[in-house]
Design a protein around this motif. Structure first.
Motif, mmCIF file in Angstrom:
data_model
loop_
_atom_site.group_PDB
_atom_site.id
_atom_site.type_symbol
_atom_site.label_atom_id
_atom_site.label_comp_id
_atom_site.label_asym_id
_atom_site.label_seq_id
_atom_site.Cartn_x
_atom_site.Cartn_y
_atom_site.Cartn_z
ATOM 1 N N LEU A 261 0.850 -1.189 0.000
ATOM 2 C CA LEU A 261 0.000 0.000 0.000
ATOM 3 C C LEU A 261 0.887 1.241 0.000
ATOM 4 O O LEU A 261 1.974 1.239 0.569
ATOM 5 C CB LEU A 261 -0.913 0.023 1.228
ATOM 6 C CG LEU A 261 -1.785 1.281 1.344
ATOM 7 C CD1 LEU A 261 -3.260 0.907 1.477
ATOM 8 C CD2 LEU A 261 -1.370 2.126 2.535
ATOM 9 N N ARG B 235 -1.684 5.314 -10.510
ATOM 10 C CA ARG B 235 -2.700 4.284 -10.731
ATOM 11 C C ARG B 235 -2.466 3.566 -12.051
ATOM 12 O O ARG B 235 -2.621 2.347 -12.150
ATOM 13 C CB ARG B 235 -4.116 4.905 -10.762
ATOM 14 C CG ARG B 235 -4.655 5.412 -9.451
ATOM 15 C CD ARG B 235 -4.787 4.372 -8.326
ATOM 16 N NE ARG B 235 -5.146 3.044 -8.753
ATOM 17 C CZ ARG B 235 -4.437 1.968 -8.439
ATOM 18 N NH1 ARG B 235 -3.348 2.054 -7.700
ATOM 19 N NH2 ARG B 235 -4.831 0.792 -8.824
ATOM 20 N N PRO C 288 -2.548 -0.627 -4.109
ATOM 21 C CA PRO C 288 -3.560 0.254 -3.513
ATOM 22 C C PRO C 288 -2.938 1.575 -3.070
ATOM 23 O O PRO C 288 -1.820 1.598 -2.540
ATOM 24 C CB PRO C 288 -4.071 -0.546 -2.308
ATOM 25 C CG PRO C 288 -3.688 -1.962 -2.590
ATOM 26 C CD PRO C 288 -2.407 -1.883 -3.355
ATOM 27 N N VAL D 132 -3.832 5.186 -0.941
ATOM 28 C CA VAL D 132 -4.715 5.980 -0.095
ATOM 29 C C VAL D 132 -4.191 7.412 -0.093
ATOM 30 O O VAL D 132 -3.045 7.659 0.272
ATOM 31 C CB VAL D 132 -4.757 5.439 1.352
ATOM 32 C CG1 VAL D 132 -5.548 6.381 2.249
ATOM 33 C CG2 VAL D 132 -5.365 4.043 1.378
ATOM 34 N N ARG E 73 -11.470 9.214 -6.005
ATOM 35 C CA ARG E 73 -12.158 7.913 -6.045
ATOM 36 C C ARG E 73 -12.373 7.457 -7.479
ATOM 37 O O ARG E 73 -12.181 6.285 -7.810
ATOM 38 C CB ARG E 73 -13.499 8.007 -5.306
ATOM 39 C CG ARG E 73 -14.247 6.680 -5.233
ATOM 40 C CD ARG E 73 -15.474 6.780 -4.350
ATOM 41 N NE ARG E 73 -16.438 7.738 -4.873
ATOM 42 C CZ ARG E 73 -17.596 8.045 -4.270
ATOM 43 N NH1 ARG E 73 -17.891 7.475 -3.103
ATOM 44 N NH2 ARG E 73 -18.421 8.910 -4.800
ATOM 45 N N SER F 54 -7.892 3.945 -3.321
ATOM 46 C CA SER F 54 -8.588 3.014 -2.425
ATOM 47 C C SER F 54 -9.166 3.726 -1.211
ATOM 48 O O SER F 54 -10.024 3.175 -0.513
ATOM 49 C CB SER F 54 -7.628 1.914 -1.951
ATOM 50 O OG SER F 54 -7.215 1.114 -3.043
ATOM 51 N N VAL G 167 -9.047 -0.453 4.217
ATOM 52 C CA VAL G 167 -8.334 -0.721 2.963
ATOM 53 C C VAL G 167 -7.545 -2.015 3.068
ATOM 54 O O VAL G 167 -7.494 -2.811 2.119
ATOM 55 C CB VAL G 167 -7.410 0.462 2.612
ATOM 56 C CG1 VAL G 167 -6.548 0.133 1.400
ATOM 57 C CG2 VAL G 167 -8.244 1.716 2.345
ATOM 58 N N GLY H 88 -9.480 -4.911 2.210
ATOM 59 C CA GLY H 88 -9.947 -4.988 0.835
ATOM 60 C C GLY H 88 -11.107 -4.076 0.507
ATOM 61 O O GLY H 88 -11.660 -4.141 -0.601
ATOM 62 N N ASP H 89 -11.488 -3.216 1.446
ATOM 63 C CA ASP H 89 -12.587 -2.285 1.215
ATOM 64 C C ASP H 89 -12.048 -0.926 0.758
ATOM 65 O O ASP H 89 -10.846 -0.685 0.747
ATOM 66 C CB ASP H 89 -13.404 -2.107 2.496
ATOM 67 C CG ASP H 89 -14.109 -3.384 2.918
ATOM 68 O OD1 ASP H 89 -14.494 -4.161 2.025
ATOM 69 O OD2 ASP H 89 -14.275 -3.602 4.132
ATOM 70 N N LEU H 90 -12.965 -0.045 0.416
ATOM 71 C CA LEU H 90 -12.625 1.338 0.124
ATOM 72 C C LEU H 90 -13.047 2.195 1.309
ATOM 73 O O LEU H 90 -13.959 1.831 2.052
ATOM 74 C CB LEU H 90 -13.349 1.829 -1.141
ATOM 75 C CG LEU H 90 -13.100 1.044 -2.422
ATOM 76 C CD1 LEU H 90 -13.914 1.646 -3.562
ATOM 77 C CD2 LEU H 90 -11.627 1.006 -2.785
#
Length: 214
Positions: A51, A71, A78, A80, A95, A100, A119, A122-124
């Motif tokens: 990350l 990206r 990922p 942030v 977003r 992420s 994150v 595995g979530d946003l």
């Protein structure tokens, strides 16, 4: 290769705060601190990055265009965003580009840890302002800028700085003819007819937060 977390921010105190949260969420991971985009990119190119936290406005950053470049160049990593901006347009565009998460620098440490944990699972994670009713704020600009190649994005960033073709050619070690060819392609992909219009689209990504650092 050991998994690593990259913290990219030009403020040492902010890096320390993010590091404290990262160590809670990813105990035992190697943490690499980067004070600018060049250092962050070098860390990403070395591989093994689980990350990256990214400040949008370091000295060599071009805001959301920098996020877009990361990206596209490192699609599996990922990212942030940790930013001083709390403008919903910036959050929403981040977003849309594929971040992420987005953590305002004003967020308490427990909120930062909550976001990073989400994150990691595995979530946003985005602040509530990202869910406010949109007003067609820059989404088209995001889509059009995403069509550019990395070289075209770099050239557009230099154009936005006011550089002439000759200066761009020197900085990128290419010919002026190549710069002109790229500019023609940039105009076509962005659907514009001149440099001014191209720069306006580039600025739409970060519109709404002039003068904000981070």
């Amino acid at each position: 290769m050991a998994h690593r977390i990259v913290i990219a921010d030009d403020h040492p105190l902010l890096r320390a705060a993010v590091r404290a949260s990262v160590e809670k969420v990813w105990p035992g991971h190697e943490i690499v601190e980067a004070a600018d985009c060049a250092e962050a990119r070098a860390a990403a190119e070395a591989g093994g990055v689980e990350l990256m936290t990214l400040d949008l406005h370091m000295a060599d950053s071009t805001g959301l265009q920098t996020l877009m470049a990361f990206r596209q160049d490192f699609p599996a990593m990922p990212i942030v965003v940790v930013s001083a901006s709390e403008d919903r347009r910036i959050v929403r565009n981040a977003r849309e580009i594929g971040a992420s998460g987005f953590i305002p620098k004003s967020a308490p440490l427990d909120v930062m840890r909550e976001a990073l944990a989400a994150v990691a699972a595995g979530d946003l994670w985005f602040p509530e302002i990202a869910e406010e009713e949109p007003e067609d704020e820059g989404g088209d600009a995001v889509a059009r800028l995403a069509r550019l190649t990395p070289a075209q994005r770099r050239i557009l960033a230099l154009v936005a700085e006011g550089k002439l073709n000759k200066q761009i050619a020197h900085e990128m070690d290419i010919t002026e003819a190549t710069v002109k060819a790229h500019m023609t392609a940039i105009f076509r992909r962005l659907g514009v007819i001149n440099r001014t219009q191209a720069v306006l689209i580039a600025h739409q990504l970060d519109a709404g937060a002039p003068g904000v650092e981070g």
